[in-house]
Scaffold this active site. Sequence first.
Site, mmCIF file in Angstrom:
data_model
loop_
_atom_site.group_PDB
_atom_site.id
_atom_site.type_symbol
_atom_site.label_atom_id
_atom_site.label_comp_id
_atom_site.label_asym_id
_atom_site.label_seq_id
_atom_site.Cartn_x
_atom_site.Cartn_y
_atom_site.Cartn_z
ATOM 1 N N ASP A 5 -17.437 -2.149 9.524
ATOM 2 C CA ASP A 5 -17.411 -2.046 10.988
ATOM 3 C C ASP A 5 -18.412 -1.036 11.506
ATOM 4 O OD1 ASP A 5 -16.202 0.255 10.120
ATOM 5 O OD2 ASP A 5 -14.335 -0.016 11.242
ATOM 6 N N ASN A 35 -13.109 5.267 1.647
ATOM 7 C CA ASN A 35 -12.086 5.850 2.510
ATOM 8 C C ASN A 35 -10.845 6.210 1.704
ATOM 9 O OD1 ASN A 35 -13.131 5.424 5.479
ATOM 10 N ND2 ASN A 35 -13.644 3.580 4.332
ATOM 11 N N ALA A 36 -10.281 7.376 2.010
ATOM 12 C CA ALA A 36 -9.090 7.890 1.327
ATOM 13 C C ALA A 36 -9.353 8.103 -0.160
ATOM 14 C CB ALA A 36 -7.896 6.962 1.540
ATOM 15 N N ARG A 78 -21.951 14.711 -10.468
ATOM 16 C CA ARG A 78 -21.332 15.163 -11.716
ATOM 17 C C ARG A 78 -19.997 14.482 -11.997
ATOM 18 N NH1 ARG A 78 -23.317 20.277 -9.887
ATOM 19 N NH2 ARG A 78 -25.162 20.876 -11.078
ATOM 20 N N GLY A 105 -7.006 2.575 10.345
ATOM 21 C CA GLY A 105 -7.348 1.169 10.268
ATOM 22 C C GLY A 105 -8.459 0.822 11.238
ATOM 23 N N GLU A 143 0.859 -1.189 0.000
ATOM 24 C CA GLU A 143 0.000 0.000 0.000
ATOM 25 C C GLU A 143 0.892 1.234 0.000
ATOM 26 O OE1 GLU A 143 -3.965 1.581 2.415
ATOM 27 O OE2 GLU A 143 -2.993 -0.296 2.979
ATOM 28 N N ALA A 173 -3.135 7.625 7.191
ATOM 29 C CA ALA A 173 -2.127 7.418 8.226
ATOM 30 C C ALA A 173 -0.737 7.157 7.660
ATOM 31 C CB ALA A 173 -2.547 6.245 9.110
ATOM 32 N N ASP A 208 -8.868 -4.334 7.258
ATOM 33 C CA ASP A 208 -7.877 -3.259 7.346
ATOM 34 C C ASP A 208 -7.393 -3.143 8.794
ATOM 35 O OD1 ASP A 208 -6.224 -1.293 6.282
ATOM 36 O OD2 ASP A 208 -7.661 0.315 6.627
ATOM 37 N N HIS A 223 -10.159 -0.208 0.200
ATOM 38 C CA HIS A 223 -11.103 0.296 1.212
ATOM 39 C C HIS A 223 -12.024 1.395 0.665
ATOM 40 C CE1 HIS A 223 -7.848 3.182 1.776
ATOM 41 N NE2 HIS A 223 -7.139 2.383 2.544
#
Length: 503
Positions: free
Chosen positions: A363, A258-259, A266, A427, A150, A161, A388, A255
């Site tokens: 979660d 997220n991020a 649009r 995470g 990653e 992070a 994650d 994920h």
Amino acid sequence: MSSNALVCFTNCRLVLEDGSLVDRDLWIDEARGVILDAQKTFFAERRRPDTTIDLKGNIISPGFIDAQINGAYGFDFSIFSDGDEKAYDEGLRMIAKRIVETGVTSTLNPCFRDSNFSSSPLNYGDFSSSPRLSAVSHPDSATLLGWHAEGPFLQPEKRGAHMQGFLLTAPEGIKTFSEVYGEEALCQADQFVGKRGNTTFPGVRVITAAPEIEGVIPAIEELSRRGVICAIGHSTASSNKAREAATKGARLITHLFNAMPQLHHRDPSIIGLLGASPTLAASSQNLTYIVPSPPFFLIICSGVDSTVVAASNPVSEAFSDVSTPPTPPLYPVNSQKKNIEGLALQKVKVSAFHKPYYGIIVDGCHSHPHSVRLAYTAHKEGCILVTDAMPMLDPHLCDGLHDWRDNRRLVKEGVKLYIEGTDILAGSVVTLDTCVRNFVEFTGCTLGEAIKCATYNPAVCLNIANRKGTLRAGADADLVVLDPAGNVKATWVAGKKVWSAEK
């Protein structure tokens, strides 16, 4: 072991590859660690099991596959202090041995750069150049399938992070990737799942990168040819850029939600790939757009994404839209109105497009239940449940402060995990069996359909569905016994029981 090594599980329901549950016996060969064709074994080979196990109506599932787990039980995959391979190997073995209590029998372990991992900021090769650190499995524990790298080709504005000082661009495309990860670390397709105990092949199986970063798009096609799974993540890519990455071979989204930019009608960005047509041509690639960007200024770009913007502070992967610019809505420039109107009259080349798989953390914190259901409704066959999980993943761990890396600490609050002193999600601490049960609640799907997202779907994405994630004959006898509510009762790896709720 039974005298002839054959075991029959009876009075049970099996989870099939389509997520359905059927009342059927399951035969395995303990010695070879594989699932058997019961009819062929009985009628053609004239053998029958000496051992029969009555599961009393419980469910047999393929072993769960966690395709993204950063650590567990106090061990962090990204910390390789002082090059101590023995200690690192012991940590890998410890997690593999304990994680089976959650039903996980295979893991793909992310590794991203931090100051403790290697002496060289440009060398990820440490985690796969050594036989100790390559993909491996042991008879009484989960299979370590390989590594999910990653980074470091991530968008600074969506780094979450990850340490900004280790993020890179790839000016020479695949050559840069090879220099960073090590040529031998980039896994060949036929080298992925090795024999038990074999540690002789490289283990980088998945690479998460932001397609808008220089050099990433040109590298995707070659990486995919080698059998490396290219994933889109930690990115601000526009819809067109994300689609381009997918057409070049990217087959996974890291994920989801997220991020990455949040969904906008649009320009739905990366998330929008879940709703893409299999034949829709990206006819707007060459238009000129005005892109509003916070706080109060405009950026003009022509068919390309905005340039990478360095960030001075870490960014929350889930709640970063206020402090960081997502990919914003796109408004066509007035001068281009004539061209836009003319699009309907143009003949556009249409090519096949395959929606990517997507990992999703179920979660209740990283993704709202409504978002989980929205994603699943849009693309059921691509859904992959991941944890994650961080080193604080431990069903028996109490809430509170816990040491992390780089002299930082994390705060555990139930299933939430934050960097101390911030609201940055770092995470999760959710287990994969909990994700399966949550998924049933959040989406309204059946337990079998939820299990499919933790077994067969990740196996297909990783090109290992002939061995993992299935109960078909010839597959590895990695099994999870669940009660009707989805609670893990026992786990089997390679035909051997390795954990049981009954002590």
